[in-house]
Design a protein around this motif. Sequence first.
Motif, mmCIF file in Angstrom:
data_model
loop_
_atom_site.group_PDB
_atom_site.id
_atom_site.type_symbol
_atom_site.label_atom_id
_atom_site.label_comp_id
_atom_site.label_asym_id
_atom_site.label_seq_id
_atom_site.Cartn_x
_atom_site.Cartn_y
_atom_site.Cartn_z
ATOM 1 N N GLY A 95 0.813 -1.105 -0.020
ATOM 2 C CA GLY A 95 0.115 0.128 0.061
ATOM 3 C C GLY A 95 0.792 1.481 -0.082
ATOM 4 N N GLU A 96 2.050 1.299 0.842
ATOM 5 C CA GLU A 96 2.990 2.303 0.926
ATOM 6 C C GLU A 96 3.480 2.692 -0.605
ATOM 7 N N GLU A 134 2.373 1.541 -3.545
ATOM 8 C CA GLU A 134 1.010 2.180 -4.431
ATOM 9 C C GLU A 134 1.060 3.658 -4.198
ATOM 10 N N ASP A 135 0.902 3.946 -2.911
ATOM 11 C CA ASP A 135 0.528 5.510 -2.595
ATOM 12 C C ASP A 135 1.920 6.282 -3.389
ATOM 13 N N ALA A 136 3.107 5.894 -3.006
ATOM 14 C CA ALA A 136 4.231 6.569 -3.465
ATOM 15 C C ALA A 136 4.328 6.561 -5.092
ATOM 16 N N GLN A 137 3.910 5.467 -5.609
ATOM 17 C CA GLN A 137 3.724 5.332 -7.304
ATOM 18 C C GLN A 137 2.832 6.357 -7.493
ATOM 19 N N LEU A 138 1.615 6.479 -6.993
ATOM 20 C CA LEU A 138 0.599 7.312 -7.264
ATOM 21 C C LEU A 138 1.042 8.913 -7.131
ATOM 22 N N GLU A 139 1.906 9.098 -6.049
ATOM 23 C CA GLU A 139 2.443 10.501 -5.693
ATOM 24 C C GLU A 139 3.434 10.767 -7.004
ATOM 25 N N ARG A 195 1.154 11.790 -9.940
ATOM 26 C CA ARG A 195 0.863 13.353 -9.778
ATOM 27 C C ARG A 195 1.810 14.596 -9.930
ATOM 28 N N THR A 212 10.331 5.556 -2.805
ATOM 29 C CA THR A 212 9.717 4.357 -3.743
ATOM 30 C C THR A 212 10.793 3.253 -3.769
#
Length: 244
Positions: free
Chosen positions: A56-57, A59-64, A67, A123
């Motif tokens: 989950g961490e 995926e959040d970093a990749q999403l950031e 962005r 990441t």
Amino acid sequence: MKAPVSEQRSLLELQAADNRLAQLGHRAKTLPQQKRLDELAALAGAVSRTFATVRGELEDAQLEISRVESDVQVVATRLSRDRERLEVSSSTKDIQALEHEIVSLEKRRSDLEDIELAVMERTDEISGRLQVVESELGALAAERDELLVSRDAELAEINSERRGVQVNRDLIAGGVGDELLALYDRQRARYGIGAALLTRGISMGSNVKLHESDLAKIRLAEPDDVVLDPDSSCILVRTEESGL
């Protein structure tokens, strides 16, 4: 109750078979492989939860990163547009405004690139942790698979012996009268042991030497009388070594 001496003595073989069946059943339920498999299941559950958290961490970093990259692209597009306008503009006021915006946009792009680099480094760190957790899960799965093979092989061995003992037990029981067999099964179900040898005045059902008064009563009994142990309540089987 009366029963032939031969049938009473057969109860000792019957009890030995039942004892072995109980031992095999206990062994099947307490295999060390199964204990370790239960431990591995708990460990795997904990590691799987860690894996989900770390993933989950990531995926959040990749999403950031996505962005930030999108923001960088927006800034780059605006810079390109402003520079094109600057080249063709003849208004001093517009030129000053464009130059000021270009400086701001370049600062914004630099800041975004710094953020992107920091997120990429984070990441990479998260990816490294995720690989470690994946390795742990793989090691647990490998150990589990080995234990399953070992456990199943031992269970197959136990079940094979259990079937053989059960066949022998059924043969022995078939030679015992219904009434005596019912008494044996009842006492075994109630007290854990159905029949035991009386040897030198000691009941092997309780491993206790009987009182002289109890032995005196047993001496008066006929050979075909069925005698119960006053301590363990199992059927006492008398032989030449009973010490009577």
